[in-house]
Design a protein around this motif. Structure first.
Motif, PDB file in Angstrom:
ATOM      1  N   GLU A  52      -3.208 -21.564  -1.442  1.00  0.00           N
ATOM      2  CA  GLU A  52      -3.776 -20.367  -2.380  1.00  0.00           C
ATOM      3  C   GLU A  52      -5.148 -20.558  -2.278  1.00  0.00           C
ATOM      4  O   GLU A  52      -5.679 -21.840  -2.610  1.00  0.00           O
ATOM      5  N   THR A  53      -5.940 -19.990  -1.894  1.00  0.00           N
ATOM      6  CA  THR A  53      -7.591 -20.127  -1.750  1.00  0.00           C
ATOM      7  C   THR A  53      -8.302 -19.635  -3.169  1.00  0.00           C
ATOM      8  O   THR A  53      -7.543 -19.001  -4.132  1.00  0.00           O
ATOM      9  N   ASN A  54      -9.405 -20.072  -3.384  1.00  0.00           N
ATOM     10  CA  ASN A  54     -10.030 -19.622  -4.639  1.00  0.00           C
ATOM     11  C   ASN A  54     -10.633 -18.159  -4.436  1.00  0.00           C
ATOM     12  O   ASN A  54     -11.322 -17.942  -3.560  1.00  0.00           O
ATOM     13  N   GLN A  55     -10.137 -17.259  -5.479  1.00  0.00           N
ATOM     14  CA  GLN A  55     -10.259 -15.925  -5.215  1.00  0.00           C
ATOM     15  C   GLN A  55     -11.647 -15.507  -5.589  1.00  0.00           C
ATOM     16  O   GLN A  55     -12.408 -14.374  -5.131  1.00  0.00           O
ATOM     17  N   SER A  56     -12.249 -16.146  -6.693  1.00  0.00           N
ATOM     18  CA  SER A  56     -13.581 -15.829  -6.875  1.00  0.00           C
ATOM     19  C   SER A  56     -14.700 -16.257  -5.786  1.00  0.00           C
ATOM     20  O   SER A  56     -15.643 -15.397  -5.428  1.00  0.00           O
ATOM     21  N   GLU A  57     -14.371 -17.221  -5.082  1.00  0.00           N
ATOM     22  CA  GLU A  57     -15.103 -17.656  -3.608  1.00  0.00           C
ATOM     23  C   GLU A  57     -14.937 -16.466  -2.724  1.00  0.00           C
ATOM     24  O   GLU A  57     -15.867 -16.145  -2.080  1.00  0.00           O
ATOM     25  N   LEU A  58     -13.697 -15.966  -2.654  1.00  0.00           N
ATOM     26  CA  LEU A  58     -13.341 -14.980  -1.639  1.00  0.00           C
ATOM     27  C   LEU A  58     -14.143 -13.611  -1.846  1.00  0.00           C
ATOM     28  O   LEU A  58     -14.711 -12.997  -0.968  1.00  0.00           O
ATOM     29  N   ALA A  59     -14.112 -13.414  -3.345  1.00  0.00           N
ATOM     30  CA  ALA A  59     -14.746 -12.253  -3.683  1.00  0.00           C
ATOM     31  C   ALA A  59     -16.470 -12.340  -3.522  1.00  0.00           C
ATOM     32  O   ALA A  59     -16.952 -11.558  -3.234  1.00  0.00           O
ATOM     33  N   ALA A  60     -16.874 -13.479  -3.412  1.00  0.00           N
ATOM     34  CA  ALA A  60     -18.285 -13.740  -2.951  1.00  0.00           C
ATOM     35  C   ALA A  60     -18.461 -13.544  -1.524  1.00  0.00           C
ATOM     36  O   ALA A  60     -19.574 -13.028  -1.208  1.00  0.00           O
ATOM     37  N   PHE A  61     -17.879 -13.946  -0.806  1.00  0.00           N
ATOM     38  CA  PHE A  61     -17.888 -13.944   0.727  1.00  0.00           C
ATOM     39  C   PHE A  61     -17.756 -12.583   1.346  1.00  0.00           C
ATOM     40  O   PHE A  61     -18.669 -11.929   1.923  1.00  0.00           O
ATOM     41  N   MET A  62     -16.733 -11.839   0.499  1.00  0.00           N
ATOM     42  CA  MET A  62     -16.512 -10.320   0.917  1.00  0.00           C
ATOM     43  C   MET A  62     -17.987  -9.708   0.289  1.00  0.00           C
ATOM     44  O   MET A  62     -18.105  -8.585   1.140  1.00  0.00           O
ATOM     45  N   SER A  63     -18.207  -9.789  -0.925  1.00  0.00           N
ATOM     46  CA  SER A  63     -19.533  -9.262  -1.326  1.00  0.00           C
ATOM     47  C   SER A  63     -20.836  -9.288  -0.359  1.00  0.00           C
ATOM     48  O   SER A  63     -21.724  -8.419  -0.129  1.00  0.00           O
ATOM     49  N   TYR A  64     -21.000 -10.635  -0.015  1.00  0.00           N
ATOM     50  CA  TYR A  64     -22.218 -10.888   0.810  1.00  0.00           C
ATOM     51  C   TYR A  64     -22.050 -10.300   2.197  1.00  0.00           C
ATOM     52  O   TYR A  64     -22.968  -9.993   2.780  1.00  0.00           O
ATOM     53  N   ALA A  65     -20.766 -10.148   2.811  1.00  0.00           N
ATOM     54  CA  ALA A  65     -20.617  -9.661   4.012  1.00  0.00           C
ATOM     55  C   ALA A  65     -20.873  -7.890   4.118  1.00  0.00           C
ATOM     56  O   ALA A  65     -21.212  -7.547   4.811  1.00  0.00           O
ATOM     57  N   LEU A  66     -20.219  -7.610   2.967  1.00  0.00           N
ATOM     58  CA  LEU A  66     -20.428  -6.153   2.795  1.00  0.00           C
ATOM     59  C   LEU A  66     -22.188  -5.862   2.707  1.00  0.00           C
ATOM     60  O   LEU A  66     -22.695  -4.581   3.317  1.00  0.00           O
ATOM     61  N   ALA A  67     -22.915  -6.696   2.191  1.00  0.00           N
ATOM     62  CA  ALA A  67     -24.363  -6.663   2.021  1.00  0.00           C
ATOM     63  C   ALA A  67     -24.846  -6.859   3.574  1.00  0.00           C
ATOM     64  O   ALA A  67     -25.868  -6.068   3.776  1.00  0.00           O
ATOM     65  N   PHE A  68     -24.405  -8.084   4.444  1.00  0.00           N
ATOM     66  CA  PHE A  68     -24.892  -8.353   5.494  1.00  0.00           C
ATOM     67  C   PHE A  68     -23.757  -8.533   6.426  1.00  0.00           C
ATOM     68  O   PHE A  68     -23.509  -9.796   6.883  1.00  0.00           O
ATOM     69  N   PRO A  69     -23.210  -7.500   7.123  1.00  0.00           N
ATOM     70  CA  PRO A  69     -22.037  -7.558   7.996  1.00  0.00           C
ATOM     71  C   PRO A  69     -22.434  -8.234   9.417  1.00  0.00           C
ATOM     72  O   PRO A  69     -21.872  -8.759  10.175  1.00  0.00           O
ATOM     73  N   ASN A  70     -23.870  -8.087   9.756  1.00  0.00           N
ATOM     74  CA  ASN A  70     -24.090  -8.487  10.900  1.00  0.00           C
ATOM     75  C   ASN A  70     -24.997 -10.088  10.807  1.00  0.00           C
ATOM     76  O   ASN A  70     -24.981 -10.716  11.753  1.00  0.00           O
ATOM     77  N   ASN A  71     -24.982 -10.601   9.738  1.00  0.00           N
ATOM     78  CA  ASN A  71     -25.619 -11.883   9.419  1.00  0.00           C
ATOM     79  C   ASN A  71     -24.707 -12.779   8.571  1.00  0.00           C
ATOM     80  O   ASN A  71     -25.295 -13.437   7.501  1.00  0.00           O
ATOM     81  N   PHE A  72     -23.452 -12.839   8.476  1.00  0.00           N
ATOM     82  CA  PHE A  72     -22.540 -13.319   7.769  1.00  0.00           C
ATOM     83  C   PHE A  72     -22.073 -14.592   8.076  1.00  0.00           C
ATOM     84  O   PHE A  72     -21.807 -15.051   8.811  1.00  0.00           O
TER      85      PHE A  72
END
Length: 559
Positions: free
Chosen positions: A276-296
């Motif tokens: 099981e991974t850290n879900q708050s970290e996953l949330a941060a990664f998803m949020s950043y990817a939504l903001a910068f999908p070409n530069n993740f």
């Protein structure tokens, strides 16, 4: 933008803007430059024609080469050298009250229209004793230039050399990022470090101001604070992401990521590796990817690199790929960088093979965390999978050596050669106005730098020339050069009719620096036990140095 220099003569023509730092003015000098200027003026010597050499005595960081930097800023200072009334008023208050008013009238008139500057091209690999700059002009004016010019060259050359050394250790295949802004010695140290690290071979900087000023490529993603600011995926309100070609929209990117995370966790080759991974970290990664999908690019060590950061990144990267985007990679900022980068690379290759994702195994891995020459060298020896290094504190502060130690010495006045003697031979100056050449051998590497008198003939290709150590009688060698390069070129012509070299763009200086390092014999630039590069004088100049030395040294008397 080019402007007319305030007070510059018509002969000087149109010149460039002032120095990058507005604090670089005629007052950025030591008080004794003004006290000497007054004494010169009082003695009627202020217009005596003087020649000064700027050079250093020892290569930094225990190495055997230095990268010359700071020339452009020196020329900008010289082009705009003019004292204001406010500055003259301050000088009047700072000098003894006995100074005559005529001196301050003289200060109002001085500029660098009668100064000539000859220099080695910026970004060139240079060596001790060889003049980096030769400054000619009225002695009082040139003395006023001494301190600011030394200030502009010393740190610039030191940090450019430090950057070049890091590049040599890392190798040409790795990307190097300068991350030193927050640890640099103040704003000017940070701006200068960004510029000269780029010149020395770094690829980009995190420093936005330096990017704007100098056109240096910028790089940066997010910090641990961004990752830890999220609590759960429920905080992500707008979950939609349009595909890269705009043909469709994923309405719930979060669910897409979580489905990929489940696939990774349950895949046979990765079973037992990821839990099981850290879900708050996953949330941060998803949020950043939504903001910068070409530069993740994700910082994966906030909680646990292998148990959480890497699988969370992979899930987001695979979801982005479904929508036509390609993630950049990960950044490691702590831990065993050799081990973690190697393990992460294995995971990337496994995912590429397991899910049929071409190129996933080549995902970029960036490492930071107080890196320096030693850690880069250690990583090379251990074996690692890092593609890009972010280097800060040790690079921009030149932690391994505080200063380069350039000096500015009078070598001629009114056509009379002058010498500075010392019981320490390394501090004896090489007199007279000189020409400097670099002689190249058959393999294309430079063999030796040679200094000659101003009026001596230029060394010729294919003709044997005797090269002598300036002070050691037994060290000498004949050289038959296959190529001869004149080092000192005119960058500020004053009242002369000589052609002035144009100042190249920063990118061109960087390319020149890289080419210079390629032309050096590998043993001269290696990190451990480098071979000293030979710096010599012609036979005629050698004889003259020792004649002048004996002529100027007082003769003792034994009783």
């Amino acid at each position: 933008m080019e402007t007319e220099a305030n007070g510059a003569s018509e002969n000087a023509g149109r010149v460039m803007d002032g120095p990058t730092n507005p604090m670089v003015t005629p007052l950025l000098t030591d008080l004794y430059q003004f006290t000497m200027a007054y004494a010169y003026w009082k003695a009627g010597k202020h217009n005596d024609r003087a020649v000064f050499d700027l050079y250093f005595r020892k290569n930094p960081f225990g190495g055997e080469f230095t990268v010359f930097a700071g020339l452009e800023e020196c020329i900008k200072l010289i082009a705009n050298f003019k004292l204001t009334e406010e500055e003259i008023s301050f000088i009047r208050k700072s000098l003894p009250g006995s100074c005559e008013e005529g001196f301050f009238s003289y200060l109002r008139e001085i500029d660098c229209s009668d100064v000539e500057v000859y220099a080695i091209s910026e970004g060139t690999v240079v060596f001790p004793k060889v003049p980096l700059l030769r400054v000619e002009g009225p002695v009082a004016v040139v003395q006023l230039l001494e301190t600011p010019v030394l200030n502009l060259v010393n740190f610039a050359s030191l940090v450019a050399t430090n950057a070049a050394r890091h590049r040599l250790v890392a190798g040409n295949s790795k990307m190097l990022l300068e991350f030193g802004l927050r640890r640099a010695q103040g704003p000017d140290g940070a701006i200068g470090a960004s510029k000269y690290c780029y010149m020395g071979g770094f690829d980009a900087t995190s420093n936005v101001a330096a990017g704007r000023l100098f056109g240096i490529p910028l790089r940066g993603t997010h910090s641990h604070a961004f990752v830890s600011s999220f609590m759960s995926p429920d905080e992500i309100l707008d979950r939609s992401l349009c595909s890269s070609d705009g043909s469709s929209t994923c309405e719930d990117f979060v669910s897409l990521v979580q489905s990929w995370l489940s696939k990774i966790q349950w895949s046979k080759p990765l079973s037992g590796i990821f839990g099981e991974t850290n879900q708050s970290e996953l949330a941060a990664f998803m949020s950043y990817a939504l903001a910068f999908p070409n530069n993740f690019l994700a910082l994966v060590d906030t909680y646990d690199v292998m148990r959480s950061g890497v699988p969370n990144f992979c899930a987001v990267a695979l979801a982005l790929r479904d929508l036509g985007y390609k993630a950049v990679g990960i950044r490691l900022d702590s831990g065993d960088l050799a081990y973690l980068s190697s393990e992460a690379r294995k995971i990337f290759h496994t995912i590429e093979k397991e899910f049929g994702v071409p190129g996933f195994g080549k995902m970029s891995i960036t490492a930071s965390n107080d890196l320096n020459e030693e850690t880069l060298d250690a990583l090379n020896k251990q074996g690692h999978e890092v593609d890009c290094f972010g280097i800060g504190t040790y690079l921009v502060t030149c932690y391994a050596q505080a200063a380069l130690g350039c000096v500015f010495k009078l070598v001629e006045i009114n056509n009379q050669p002058r010498i500075k003697l010392s019981e320490d031979v390394s501090k004896v100056s090489i007199p007279c106005k000189k020409r400097c050449y670099r002689l190249y051998g058959k393999e294309g590497y430079s063999l030796v730098d040679i200094m000659t008198g101003e009026n001596e003939p230029c060394p010729k290709v294919g003709e044997r020339i005797l090269c002598r150590h300036p002070f050691n009688e037994s060290k000498r060698a004949y050289v038959v050069p296959q190529r001869v390069e004149m080092l000192l070129k005119c960058y500020w012509h004053g009242k002369s009719d000589k052609v002035r070299e144009e100042l190249p763009a920063l990118k061109d200086i960087r390319d020149h620096c890289i080419k210079q390092l390629e032309q050096m014999r590998p043993d001269h630039i290696r990190r451990l036990n480098p071979t000293p590069y030979k710096v010599s004088v012609s036979a005629k100049l050698y004889d003259f140095i020792h004649f002048l030395w004996l002529n100027e040294a007082p003769v003792g008397e034994l009783q």
